[in-house]
Design a protein around this motif. Structure first.
Motif, mmCIF file in Angstrom:
data_model
loop_
_atom_site.group_PDB
_atom_site.id
_atom_site.type_symbol
_atom_site.label_atom_id
_atom_site.label_comp_id
_atom_site.label_asym_id
_atom_site.label_seq_id
_atom_site.Cartn_x
_atom_site.Cartn_y
_atom_site.Cartn_z
ATOM 1 N N VAL A 1 0.840 -1.205 0.000
ATOM 2 C CA VAL A 1 0.000 0.000 0.000
ATOM 3 C C VAL A 1 0.874 1.255 0.000
ATOM 4 O O VAL A 1 0.579 2.232 -0.691
ATOM 5 C CB VAL A 1 -0.952 0.002 1.216
ATOM 6 C CG1 VAL A 1 -1.661 1.346 1.347
ATOM 7 C CG2 VAL A 1 -1.981 -1.112 1.081
ATOM 8 N N GLU A 2 1.951 1.219 0.756
ATOM 9 C CA GLU A 2 2.863 2.364 0.787
ATOM 10 C C GLU A 2 3.458 2.622 -0.597
ATOM 11 O O GLU A 2 3.556 3.764 -1.046
ATOM 12 C CB GLU A 2 3.983 2.119 1.799
ATOM 13 C CG GLU A 2 4.936 3.297 1.925
ATOM 14 C CD GLU A 2 5.986 3.080 2.984
ATOM 15 O OE1 GLU A 2 6.745 4.033 3.254
ATOM 16 O OE2 GLU A 2 6.068 1.968 3.542
ATOM 17 N N LYS A 3 3.831 1.548 -1.281
ATOM 18 C CA LYS A 3 4.393 1.689 -2.624
ATOM 19 C C LYS A 3 3.363 2.285 -3.572
ATOM 20 O O LYS A 3 3.674 3.174 -4.380
ATOM 21 C CB LYS A 3 4.854 0.314 -3.135
ATOM 22 C CG LYS A 3 5.496 0.353 -4.507
ATOM 23 C CD LYS A 3 5.962 -1.036 -4.932
ATOM 24 C CE LYS A 3 6.578 -1.010 -6.322
ATOM 25 N NZ LYS A 3 7.019 -2.368 -6.748
ATOM 26 N N LEU A 4 2.123 1.802 -3.472
ATOM 27 C CA LEU A 4 1.066 2.322 -4.338
ATOM 28 C C LEU A 4 0.810 3.802 -4.064
ATOM 29 O O LEU A 4 0.582 4.592 -4.991
ATOM 30 C CB LEU A 4 -0.217 1.512 -4.119
ATOM 31 C CG LEU A 4 -1.417 1.831 -4.996
ATOM 32 C CD1 LEU A 4 -2.263 0.584 -5.206
ATOM 33 C CD2 LEU A 4 -2.287 2.928 -4.401
ATOM 34 N N SER A 5 0.867 4.194 -2.803
ATOM 35 C CA SER A 5 0.552 5.582 -2.440
ATOM 36 C C SER A 5 1.558 6.580 -2.989
ATOM 37 O O SER A 5 1.298 7.783 -3.023
ATOM 38 C CB SER A 5 0.463 5.711 -0.914
ATOM 39 O OG SER A 5 1.734 5.563 -0.316
ATOM 40 N N LYS A 6 2.708 6.086 -3.434
ATOM 41 C CA LYS A 6 3.732 6.969 -3.984
ATOM 42 C C LYS A 6 3.533 7.233 -5.472
ATOM 43 O O LYS A 6 4.293 7.994 -6.070
ATOM 44 C CB LYS A 6 5.118 6.368 -3.749
ATOM 45 C CG LYS A 6 5.513 6.333 -2.273
ATOM 46 C CD LYS A 6 6.868 5.674 -2.079
ATOM 47 C CE LYS A 6 7.255 5.663 -0.600
ATOM 48 N NZ LYS A 6 8.547 4.975 -0.361
#
Length: 208
Positions: A83-88
């Motif tokens: 999710v953190e990767k997607l949020s970037k």
């Protein structure tokens, strides 16, 4: 650290040979969970399948909960990292689209990793793994909060915790799908998206 906490935490080894055995135990544990479920999970059976002594398994995992909690922790961490990767990569996207992408990412993860569904959606292994899940919900909520800030909406910091509630509402839809169907269906995947967007819209509307 008290004795109870020690019994439900894994003891990761330092040496390469121990790490290899540690990982083999966890891999075999996932297979056993898929075949038998949590209620029939057994360290003696696990040791027998691996050709290990029970003592060698207990050395790393004092109780079955120590194994279940370690698996739970790993799956929750992976979800959070994805999710953190997607949020970037949200630049230029509508916030509703990003929420939908988060919903799909998490749903796809549970469907691709059935053990994650067993441990997280089906039945929380222990108080400690429940705490780990709560912390992950808080962390995922931070990503939701950051997203809303990018569109100029600040979620309230007082109770109730709006960002954590957003994640909890989505998770509730996924949990019900798992309970009813043993997987995340397209209909419940969409309801996960709808629930989070619907709740967040309250704050968009109040801003306007």
């Amino acid at each position: 650290m008290n004795d109870t906490a020690t019994l439900i935490e894994a003891r990761p080894p330092q040496q390469a040979r121990g790490r290899e055995r540690f990982e083999r135990i966890l891999h075999a544990a996932e297979k056993q969970l898929l075949a038998r479920g949590i209620s029939d999970f057994s360290i003696p059976e696990l040791a027998s399948k691996l050709g290990y002594t029970r003592t060698s398994v207990y050395h790393f995992f004092p109780t079955p909960y120590a194994i279940l909690n370690e698996l739970t922790r790993r799956h929750l961490l992976t979800i959070e990292q994805q999710v953190e990767k997607l949020s970037k990569s949200i630049e230029g996207k509508r916030w509703q689209q990003v929420i939908e992408e988060v919903s799909n990412l998490v749903a796809d993860y549970y469907n691709a990793h059935p053990v994650a569904g067993i441990l997280i959606l089906g039945s929380v292994a222990s108080h400690e793994s429940h705490r780990a899940m709560h912390l992950t919900i808080v962390h995922l909520g931070k990503h939701v909060e950051n997203l809303m800030e990018l569109i100029g909406v600040s979620l309230p910091s007082h109770e109730p915790d709006a960002k954590a509630l957003t994640v909890e509402l989505g998770t509730a839809c996924l949990r019900l799908s798992y309970f009813l169907h043993g997987k995340i269906t397209d209909a419940y995947r969409q309801e996960c998206t709808n629930a989070m967007i619907g709740y967040l819209n309250r704050f968009i509307e109040s801003k306007g």
